[in-house]
Design an enzyme around this catalytic site. Structure first.
Site, PDB file in Angstrom:
ATOM      1  CE1 TYR A   1      -4.045  -2.050   0.352  1.00 51.10           C
ATOM      2  CE2 TYR A   1      -2.627  -3.388   1.735  1.00 51.10           C
ATOM      3  CZ  TYR A   1      -3.787  -3.235   1.018  1.00 51.10           C
ATOM      4  OH  TYR A   1      -4.694  -4.261   0.939  1.00 51.10           O
TER       5      TYR A   1
ATOM      6  CG  ASN B   1     -10.742  -2.538  -8.099  1.00 53.66           C
ATOM      7  OD1 ASN B   1     -11.289  -2.005  -9.055  1.00 53.66           O
ATOM      8  ND2 ASN B   1      -9.921  -3.565  -8.243  1.00 53.66           N
TER       9      ASN B   1
ATOM     10  CB  CYS C   1      -7.533  -4.440  -5.770  1.00 52.77           C
ATOM     11  SG  CYS C   1      -8.931  -5.549  -5.990  1.00 52.77           S
ATOM     12  CG  HIS C   2      -5.235  -9.945  -7.443  1.00 54.47           C
ATOM     13  ND1 HIS C   2      -5.951  -9.373  -8.484  1.00 54.47           N
ATOM     14  CD2 HIS C   2      -4.189 -10.592  -8.013  1.00 54.47           C
ATOM     15  CE1 HIS C   2      -5.361  -9.674  -9.626  1.00 54.47           C
ATOM     16  NE2 HIS C   2      -4.283 -10.413  -9.359  1.00 54.47           N
TER      17      HIS C   2
ATOM     18  CD  GLU D   1      -1.807 -12.001 -11.302  1.00 59.87           C
ATOM     19  OE1 GLU D   1      -0.865 -11.306 -10.854  1.00 59.87           O
ATOM     20  OE2 GLU D   1      -2.941 -11.532 -11.522  1.00 59.87           O
TER      21      GLU D   1
END
Length: 161
Positions: free
Chosen positions: A99, A122, A130-131, A157
């Site tokens: 953040y 979001n 946002c993950h 990912e």
């Protein structure tokens, strides 16, 4: 004379971790959510071109064949929220930022909590990643779909990057 706005179109998609609810107006994807948003009064439309394109790209993402989304999106939020959401789109596939790093990137280093609040609001999850935002200590913190979904997305990912 008032112009009556057409209702949003919606579609439900099965993801590896549960349902996703997609929303679009005539020309833009306006939402992807983990829960149905009944207040939107959206109508199911399996033939909506934006939703069809979104379903296709999400399917490619979940199969590991897509790392970037190419969809027309429209955000509704404050200027600050939109600034944060635009920054989230810049976080590379398979990577994370804290953040604080997001706050620094938008040239507002003291806005770490505000970044967290904007991240939480979001409206277009996964496509606006946002993950990929984690706590300063590297821990998974808060996610609208639940921490197991956030962990699944990040591991997915990392496997495909």
């Amino acid at each position: 004379m008032t112009v009556k706005q057409k209702p949003l179109a919606k579609q439900v998609v099965k993801a590896p971790f549960g349902n996703l609810y997609l929303y679009a107006d005539d020309s833009h994807l306006t939402g992807i959510a983990f829960r149905e948003i009944n207040s939107l009064n959206a109508k199911r439309d399996g033939n909506h071109p934006i939703l069809q394109k979104t379903v296709q790209q999400l399917s490619e993402y979940f199969s590991g064949q897509r790392q970037r989304f190419d969809l027309p999106i429209k955000f509704k939020g404050t200027d600050f929220q939109q600034q944060v959401w635009q920054q989230l789109k810049k976080i590379d596939y398979g990577h994370t930022e804290t953040y604080g790093q997001v706050a620094d990137a938008i040239k507002n280093p003291k806005a770490v909590r505000a970044v967290g609040n904007a991240n939480n609001k979001n409206p277009i999850v996964i496509v606006v990643p946002c993950h990929r935002v984690i706590g300063a200590n590297g821990n998974m913190v808060g996610y609208g779909g639940g921490l197991p979904v956030k962990e699944w997305l990040l591991k997915h990912e990392q496997r495909h990057s």
